[in-house]
Design an enzyme around this catalytic site. Structure first.
Site, PDB file in Angstrom:
ATOM      1  N   HIS A 292       0.811  -1.211   0.000  1.00 30.86           N
ATOM      2  CA  HIS A 292       0.000   0.000   0.000  1.00 30.86           C
ATOM      3  C   HIS A 292       0.846   1.264   0.000  1.00 30.86           C
ATOM      4  O   HIS A 292       0.337   2.344  -0.318  1.00 30.86           O
ATOM      5  CB  HIS A 292      -0.921   0.010   1.222  1.00 30.86           C
ATOM      6  N   CYS A 293       2.130   1.172   0.341  1.00 29.24           N
ATOM      7  CA  CYS A 293       2.928   2.394   0.537  1.00 29.24           C
ATOM      8  C   CYS A 293       3.747   2.794  -0.673  1.00 29.24           C
ATOM      9  O   CYS A 293       3.562   3.874  -1.224  1.00 29.24           O
ATOM     10  CB  CYS A 293       3.851   2.207   1.745  1.00 29.24           C
ATOM     11  N   ILE A 294       4.685   1.953  -1.076  1.00 27.94           N
ATOM     12  CA  ILE A 294       5.716   2.383  -2.027  1.00 27.94           C
ATOM     13  C   ILE A 294       5.140   2.748  -3.398  1.00 27.94           C
ATOM     14  O   ILE A 294       5.587   3.716  -4.007  1.00 27.94           O
ATOM     15  CB  ILE A 294       6.812   1.309  -2.150  1.00 27.94           C
TER      16      ILE A 294
END
Length: 456
Positions: A292-294
């Site tokens: 979900h982040c990078i």
């Protein structure tokens, strides 16, 4: 608790304006004595481990989620995340944890910690609808003396520019009646080396009093708290952490393409470079970015930077390289089939691993799903095998009516290509190589040369 001094000057409680200390001191006392009730909104990969940490620390925890199915499972002592055991959920229930879809219960909590998704919209711009919807659902039930903490990744300014006005519209004075902080989540699903308790917690407050409340909130459950001067600094800290990874992964993915053209083993090069004891950190290439982040966070900063007349060329270039990797892999599959006199259209492709990284069931932004769609669009017959994802889950933007295929001699040999997308430890790679007609390896598992293995 270990406290990190960043040389930030905060007024002692007794020097704050009259009225500030009353709610602040009471809240800090309740947190330090673990008589406070902790409310966690969003019981997913971030919220659920955080709930367990507070429950284990001796707090009564109430979990909020809009998914009634998840709430029912949790209240029944069952987990829906692979690396979070049902036993741990049952233990938390015995300690008083309760899940609910009723946001009016927010009035009973002393702390409200928001852990909801922050995706991108179709134009790769920030979509904060989950944050706004959550805060708008909580604010009518809030009371004086509470602390609200946002953990969802977002652009600098969100906490102050968006959350604070919503609290003030309710008649609260932030820093006096209620307290507002941003503390970015740092969960790494499946990582056994670092747990929620041992991962240092960055915390920025909207006011000095807010920061004091935030330190008390997280210091009661996390070993090390790292205060910063503002919510904006905390928001940018999270973006820097993930952009650092995205840029370096983009670099090594580009190096992989160059090394492939030069017929050099990129993994040999990385491992050799990693022997340098200073100035080098190894990053490894893959079929694209997942989690979900990078894949998402860099675009939050590029969007915000445009408001300041800035163009984040370096960050966007890394994003372009990483986003293009699935197309490069598909071309590798096409070329490998062509070398054997086969077209992609009509070929049977078995994707090995569809979680975004090894040994987890987390499907968020998985490049494997993009690969499956690209192959399907080009006429291939696509199936998958993943011991961590027995049935392809419902997703907002992707749909496959598929279940995981057991890897037998017959199932392996019946496919034209096995596309190794996620290198789970559960796979028997020697068995797979023995019976596969053709393997396209995107993870560097097969370091030796095999006639049926193409490195991608």
């Amino acid at each position: 608790m270990q406290y990190v001094d960043n040389s930030i000057s905060y007024k002692p409680v007794h020097l704050l304006q009259p009225g500030h200390a009353d709610y602040l001191e009471e809240l800090i006392t309740r947190l330090e004595t673990r008589t406070a009730v902790i409310g966690i909104i969003g019981l997913g990969y971030v919220g659920l481990p955080l709930m367990l940490r507070y429950a284990n620390a001796g707090f009564k925890v109430t979990g909020f989620d809009i998914d009634a199915r998840k709430v029912a499972m949790l209240n029944g002592g069952q987990s829906y995340i692979e690396h979070v055991t049902s036993r741990s959920i049952a233990d938390a229930r015995n300690r008083g944890f309760e899940a609910t879809t009723d946001f009016s219960a927010a009035s009973e909590a002393d702390a409200l910690i928001i852990c909801v998704p922050t995706p991108l919209n179709a134009y790769r711009e920030p979509d904060l609808s989950f944050i706004f919807g959550t805060v708008d659902a909580l604010v009518p039930h809030m009371r004086k003396g509470q602390i609200m903490s946002l953990e969802s990744t977002t652009y600098p300014g969100t906490t102050t520019e968006e959350l604070r006005p919503r609290l003030e519209a309710r008649g609260f004075e932030v820093g006096r009646d209620v307290f507002l902080v941003f503390s970015p989540e740092r969960e790494d699903p499946g990582n056994q080396q670092f747990k929620t308790r041992s991962i240092p917690k960055v915390c920025g407050g909207d006011t000095p009093a807010c920061c004091k409340a935030g330190i008390a909130l997280y210091g009661s459950a996390i070993d090390q708290v790292v205060p910063v001067s503002s919510t904006r600094a905390a928001e940018l800290t999270k973006l820097l952490e993930n952009i650092h990874r995205a840029v370096n992964i983009g670099l090594v993915n580009e190096m992989k393409i160059i090394a492939d053209r030069m017929q050099i083993d990129i993994y040999e090069v990385i491992n050799a470079a990693a022997t340098k004891p200073f100035g080098f950190t190894p990053y490894y290439p893959g079929p694209g970015l997942g989690g979900h982040c990078i894949p998402i966070d860099p675009f939050y900063l590029t969007w915000k930077a445009r408001q300041y007349g800035l163009h984040t060329r370096f960050i966007e270039l890394a994003g372009e390289i990483n986003n293009d990797m699935p197309y490069w892999v598909v071309n590798k599959v096409i070329n490998a089939l062509n070398d054997r006199g086969l077209p992609l259209r009509g070929s049977k492709i078995l994707v090995l691993g569809i979680a975004y990284k090894k040994n987890v069931d987390d499907m968020r932004e998985s490049p494997s799903v993009t690969l499956m769609e690209l192959l399907r669009e080009r006429g291939a017959e696509v199936s998958y095998s993943d011991p961590h994802v027995p049935v392809f889950p419902p997703m907002r933007e992707h749909h496959f009516d598929l279940s995981s295929i057991e890897l037998t001699r017959e199932s392996i040999s019946s496919h034209d290509v096995l596309l190794l997308a996620t290198n789970h430890s559960d796979f028997d790679y020697a068995f797979i190589q023995k019976h596969a007609k053709l393997i396209v390896d995107t993870r560097g598992v097969y370091r030796d040369s095999y006639p049926n293995v193409v490195k991608s």
